[in-house]
Scaffold this motif. Sequence first.
Motif, PDB file in Angstrom:
ATOM      1  N   ALA A 108       0.826  -1.212   0.000  1.00 23.69           N
ATOM      2  CA  ALA A 108       0.000   0.000   0.000  1.00 23.69           C
ATOM      3  C   ALA A 108       0.859   1.260   0.000  1.00 23.69           C
ATOM      4  CB  ALA A 108      -0.932  -0.005   1.208  1.00 23.69           C
ATOM      5  N   VAL A 109       1.907   1.280   0.823  1.00 26.55           N
ATOM      6  CA  VAL A 109       2.786   2.451   0.889  1.00 26.55           C
ATOM      7  C   VAL A 109       3.579   2.591  -0.410  1.00 26.55           C
ATOM      8  CG1 VAL A 109       4.801   3.434   2.053  1.00 26.55           C
ATOM      9  CG2 VAL A 109       2.943   2.444   3.406  1.00 26.55           C
ATOM     10  N   TYR A 110       4.033   1.480  -0.947  1.00 24.81           N
ATOM     11  CA  TYR A 110       4.788   1.512  -2.206  1.00 24.81           C
ATOM     12  C   TYR A 110       3.921   2.057  -3.334  1.00 24.81           C
ATOM     13  CZ  TYR A 110       7.922  -0.106  -5.924  1.00 24.81           C
ATOM     14  OH  TYR A 110       8.763  -0.175  -7.010  1.00 24.81           O
ATOM     15  N   GLU A 111       2.671   1.614  -3.386  1.00 21.43           N
ATOM     16  CA  GLU A 111       1.740   2.106  -4.402  1.00 21.43           C
ATOM     17  C   GLU A 111       1.532   3.611  -4.257  1.00 21.43           C
ATOM     18  OE1 GLU A 111      -1.535   1.130  -7.332  1.00 21.43           O
ATOM     19  OE2 GLU A 111       0.281   0.126  -6.680  1.00 21.43           O
ATOM     20  N   ARG A 112       1.393   4.077  -3.030  1.00 21.68           N
ATOM     21  CA  ARG A 112       1.211   5.512  -2.789  1.00 21.68           C
ATOM     22  C   ARG A 112       2.444   6.282  -3.250  1.00 21.68           C
ATOM     23  NH1 ARG A 112      -2.110   8.680   0.399  1.00 21.68           N
ATOM     24  NH2 ARG A 112      -3.148   6.894   1.376  1.00 21.68           N
ATOM     25  N   LEU A 113       3.629   5.751  -2.970  1.00 24.93           N
ATOM     26  CA  LEU A 113       4.871   6.414  -3.385  1.00 24.93           C
ATOM     27  C   LEU A 113       4.989   6.475  -4.901  1.00 24.93           C
ATOM     28  CD1 LEU A 113       7.671   7.634  -2.780  1.00 24.93           C
ATOM     29  CD2 LEU A 113       8.569   5.291  -2.660  1.00 24.93           C
ATOM     30  N   LEU A 114       4.672   5.372  -5.582  1.00 18.73           N
ATOM     31  CA  LEU A 114       4.759   5.347  -7.041  1.00 18.73           C
ATOM     32  C   LEU A 114       3.819   6.380  -7.667  1.00 18.73           C
ATOM     33  CD1 LEU A 114       4.960   1.532  -7.899  1.00 18.73           C
ATOM     34  CD2 LEU A 114       6.827   3.185  -7.717  1.00 18.73           C
ATOM     35  N   LYS A 115       2.588   6.422  -7.183  1.00 24.28           N
ATOM     36  CA  LYS A 115       1.625   7.386  -7.718  1.00 24.28           C
ATOM     37  C   LYS A 115       2.111   8.815  -7.506  1.00 24.28           C
ATOM     38  CE  LYS A 115      -2.591   4.591  -7.186  1.00 24.28           C
ATOM     39  NZ  LYS A 115      -3.895   4.474  -6.496  1.00 24.28           N
ATOM     40  N   LEU A 116       2.645   9.087  -6.324  1.00 28.14           N
ATOM     41  CA  LEU A 116       3.109  10.439  -6.000  1.00 28.14           C
ATOM     42  C   LEU A 116       4.286  10.842  -6.889  1.00 28.14           C
ATOM     43  CD1 LEU A 116       3.071  12.950  -4.225  1.00 28.14           C
ATOM     44  CD2 LEU A 116       4.467  11.708  -2.558  1.00 28.14           C
ATOM     45  N   MET A 117       5.226   9.912  -7.101  1.00 31.20           N
ATOM     46  CA  MET A 117       6.386  10.242  -7.914  1.00 31.20           C
ATOM     47  C   MET A 117       5.999  10.420  -9.380  1.00 31.20           C
ATOM     48  SD  MET A 117       9.417   7.966  -6.187  1.00 31.20           S
ATOM     49  CE  MET A 117      10.651   8.691  -7.263  1.00 31.20           C
ATOM     50  N   ALA A 118       5.045   9.614  -9.850  1.00 29.37           N
ATOM     51  CA  ALA A 118       4.562   9.788 -11.229  1.00 29.37           C
ATOM     52  C   ALA A 118       3.916  11.161 -11.384  1.00 29.37           C
ATOM     53  CB  ALA A 118       3.576   8.681 -11.570  1.00 29.37           C
ATOM     54  N   GLN A 119       3.095  11.555 -10.405  1.00 26.81           N
ATOM     55  CA  GLN A 119       2.480  12.884 -10.432  1.00 26.81           C
ATOM     56  C   GLN A 119       3.544  13.978 -10.457  1.00 26.81           C
ATOM     57  OE1 GLN A 119      -0.678  13.828  -7.605  1.00 26.81           O
ATOM     58  NE2 GLN A 119      -1.179  11.655  -7.465  1.00 26.81           N
ATOM     59  N   SER A 120       4.605  13.795  -9.685  1.00 23.75           N
ATOM     60  CA  SER A 120       5.660  14.810  -9.606  1.00 23.75           C
ATOM     61  C   SER A 120       6.348  14.982 -10.951  1.00 23.75           C
ATOM     62  CB  SER A 120       6.680  14.418  -8.529  1.00 23.75           C
ATOM     63  OG  SER A 120       6.069  14.411  -7.246  1.00 23.75           O
ATOM     64  N   PHE A 121       6.636  13.874 -11.618  1.00 28.62           N
ATOM     65  CA  PHE A 121       7.242  13.968 -12.951  1.00 28.62           C
ATOM     66  C   PHE A 121       6.291  14.646 -13.930  1.00 28.62           C
ATOM     67  CE2 PHE A 121      10.737  11.307 -11.746  1.00 28.62           C
ATOM     68  CZ  PHE A 121      11.704  11.564 -12.712  1.00 28.62           C
ATOM     69  N   HIS A 122       5.023  14.264 -13.868  1.00 25.60           N
ATOM     70  CA  HIS A 122       4.031  14.856 -14.750  1.00 25.60           C
ATOM     71  C   HIS A 122       3.933  16.362 -14.496  1.00 25.60           C
ATOM     72  CE1 HIS A 122      -0.138  14.111 -16.806  1.00 25.60           C
ATOM     73  NE2 HIS A 122       0.734  14.661 -17.607  1.00 25.60           N
ATOM     74  N   ALA A 123       3.956  16.749 -13.231  1.00 25.74           N
ATOM     75  CA  ALA A 123       3.902  18.174 -12.881  1.00 25.74           C
ATOM     76  C   ALA A 123       5.096  18.918 -13.465  1.00 25.74           C
ATOM     77  CB  ALA A 123       3.865  18.343 -11.364  1.00 25.74           C
ATOM     78  N   MET A 125       6.833  18.193 -16.143  1.00 27.73           N
ATOM     79  CA  MET A 125       6.694  18.339 -17.592  1.00 27.73           C
ATOM     80  C   MET A 125       5.607  19.355 -17.954  1.00 27.73           C
ATOM     81  SD  MET A 125       9.059  16.515 -18.823  1.00 27.73           S
ATOM     82  CE  MET A 125       8.704  16.231 -20.558  1.00 27.73           C
ATOM     83  N   ILE A 126       4.528  19.398 -17.166  1.00 28.18           N
ATOM     84  CA  ILE A 126       3.470  20.382 -17.420  1.00 28.18           C
ATOM     85  C   ILE A 126       3.999  21.801 -17.193  1.00 28.18           C
ATOM     86  CG2 ILE A 126       1.241  21.258 -16.615  1.00 28.18           C
ATOM     87  CD1 ILE A 126       0.472  18.343 -15.972  1.00 28.18           C
ATOM     88  N   ALA A 127       4.751  21.980 -16.103  1.00 26.23           N
ATOM     89  CA  ALA A 127       5.318  23.303 -15.814  1.00 26.23           C
ATOM     90  C   ALA A 127       6.264  23.740 -16.933  1.00 26.23           C
ATOM     91  CB  ALA A 127       6.047  23.278 -14.472  1.00 26.23           C
ATOM     92  N   LYS A 128       7.064  22.811 -17.407  1.00 30.29           N
ATOM     93  CA  LYS A 128       7.999  23.120 -18.495  1.00 30.29           C
ATOM     94  C   LYS A 128       7.245  23.490 -19.767  1.00 30.29           C
ATOM     95  CE  LYS A 128      12.102  21.184 -20.754  1.00 30.29           C
ATOM     96  NZ  LYS A 128      13.008  20.014 -20.784  1.00 30.29           N
ATOM     97  N   MET A 129       6.163  22.767 -20.055  1.00 31.67           N
ATOM     98  CA  MET A 129       5.338  23.059 -21.224  1.00 31.67           C
ATOM     99  C   MET A 129       4.735  24.455 -21.135  1.00 31.67           C
ATOM    100  SD  MET A 129       1.817  23.228 -22.113  1.00 31.67           S
ATOM    101  CE  MET A 129       0.945  22.147 -20.974  1.00 31.67           C
ATOM    102  N   THR A 142      11.740  25.709 -13.698  1.00 34.84           N
ATOM    103  CA  THR A 142      10.346  25.424 -13.337  1.00 34.84           C
ATOM    104  C   THR A 142      10.087  23.925 -13.331  1.00 34.84           C
ATOM    105  OG1 THR A 142       9.694  25.769 -15.647  1.00 34.84           O
ATOM    106  CG2 THR A 142       9.431  27.620 -14.152  1.00 34.84           C
ATOM    107  N   PHE A 143      10.726  23.193 -14.245  1.00 29.88           N
ATOM    108  CA  PHE A 143      10.583  21.740 -14.270  1.00 29.88           C
ATOM    109  C   PHE A 143      11.028  21.131 -12.942  1.00 29.88           C
ATOM    110  CE2 PHE A 143      12.928  17.734 -14.680  1.00 29.88           C
ATOM    111  CZ  PHE A 143      11.902  16.878 -15.068  1.00 29.88           C
ATOM    112  N   ARG A 226       3.592  30.713 -10.652  1.00 29.62           N
ATOM    113  CA  ARG A 226       2.216  30.337 -10.984  1.00 29.62           C
ATOM    114  C   ARG A 226       2.200  29.027 -11.773  1.00 29.62           C
ATOM    115  NH1 ARG A 226      -1.163  34.949 -13.765  1.00 29.62           N
ATOM    116  NH2 ARG A 226      -2.817  33.433 -13.356  1.00 29.62           N
ATOM    117  N   SER A 227       3.146  28.874 -12.690  1.00 28.52           N
ATOM    118  CA  SER A 227       3.215  27.658 -13.500  1.00 28.52           C
ATOM    119  C   SER A 227       3.538  26.440 -12.640  1.00 28.52           C
ATOM    120  CB  SER A 227       4.276  27.808 -14.602  1.00 28.52           C
ATOM    121  OG  SER A 227       3.913  28.825 -15.513  1.00 28.52           O
ATOM    122  N   VAL A 228       4.462  26.605 -11.691  1.00 32.03           N
ATOM    123  CA  VAL A 228       4.825  25.494 -10.807  1.00 32.03           C
ATOM    124  C   VAL A 228       3.619  25.043  -9.990  1.00 32.03           C
ATOM    125  CG1 VAL A 228       6.176  24.846  -8.769  1.00 32.03           C
ATOM    126  CG2 VAL A 228       7.276  26.057 -10.667  1.00 32.03           C
TER     127      VAL A 228
END
Length: 491
Positions: A108-123, A125-129, A142-143, A226-228
């Motif tokens: 459960a904790v590992y799953e939570r960590l994976l989701k959080l890190m994926a979100q962080s990477f996505h964030a 790339m969105i900020a960079k875009m 900003t990335f 604001r982008s971050v």
Amino acid sequence: MVPHGTHAWIERISEHELPALCSTIREIEKISKDDTSSLTRLGQAVLHDHALTTAILKVANSAGYMLHNPVTTVSRASVVLGLTRIKNICITAKMLNSLLKNRKLTPAVYERLLKLMAQSFHAGMIAKMMMRDYEEDVQEETFIAALLNRFGESAFWSMGGPVTVELDKQLRQKQAVRAEEVDFIVRQALGTTFENMSLGLASSWNMGNVLISSLEEPELRTPELRSVNLAVRLSATLANPTHSRNELEKELAEAAEITKRDTWDLLSGLEECSEATVELLRSYGAGVLTRYISHDLISPAANTEHPLAEEMSDQTLQLRILREMAFLPDEHADFNLIVQTALEGIHRGIRMRRTIVFLKSRERGCLMPRFISAPDFNQVKREFVVSLGGSANIFTHVLNSRQPVWVDNLNVPKWRAYLDSSLRQLVSSDGFFIAPIIWGKYCVGLFYADRNDPAGNACPRQLSEDDFMAFTLFAQQTNICLSVILKNTER
């Protein structure tokens, strides 16, 4: 004792949980502030780390950076990409390695960590875009600021232990989704919030002004900040399979104001961001996170039957890495990059626990482990040295015959004579593969792979004929690539 309060948690994470990462980030940030020799010093600081070197090269040559010509050395990558990009690649690679290496996390904790890190990477790339009309250094800042915005939370979950299990349980039981609800529960349990932990670590580890400002003064209205902050919120919204359409439209409207782009253009940009994030994660060798990157921006309900992407099959991964290797000679890859790529293909694609590249050492008259992917890295490097003198052994047999070998049973007569007591202490009792590495007319080294568990546990998955065929293919592809680059150097 469970720490209580921001300072106590920063001290615990910095000195006990992630001291190596703390030291690395501080050193990289220190080097980057020296304008006269920073590129040279940064290159020297990472060259001894094969994994980090490979990460830099892979990311530098990934589609996300769109270089006209591929780079094959850290020095060249530093010159072409610039200091800010190289610094961010180093920090990101080290962060991934440090946060994901704890194998004792509960599911459960590992799953939570994976989701959080994926979100962080996505964030990130969105900020960079969103900052694509600004200078490259601003985009990179900003990335990394968006990527590390929730670093305190990631660091907490990655340490594991009873405190993480209990907090995860509370958050699930109370179905805390809104930031205010999460902050209240976390503050009760830890005496601080994840945001305060992120700010404390960013300040203590000298992680950059944009990140610190985005956490310390989120009300500031500069485009970068604001982008971050918006990118962090957007990535969280998109990661929620039941997100509100109204919430997404509100965030898109805010993004349109910042970027001066219309909503449909932004939607297209966000979809491209999802694809770019997946490619970037694969470049870092963090494919496990890609399943949590959402591509469905318009209608989240349509994806409820299959909320997670399918894990790439071993065979597909093998073929992709083999195909990548086939292009390496045309991209001016060197011996090290070809062998390192093959080692990764064997390790990840065939799911071997220990994958080692041995190279001959004329001075010492032995085979030395030069490239290693193994949980007991230091022990392998220190102890797994094979003498080339004296009576023949299984390693010298493969060097001389130049044929791959699968030792499936150490006690059958044909292998018993090649395995003395000292070698039996080094190889896996469950069997192993060996294959030659050919450079011109000479056999200069060997691939070795097994599923040995340093803890002595039984092998969960026995070696198979398919595994050996895949192993042999990687060794053959390596030798083909090496023969091509050798011919190219002789022209």
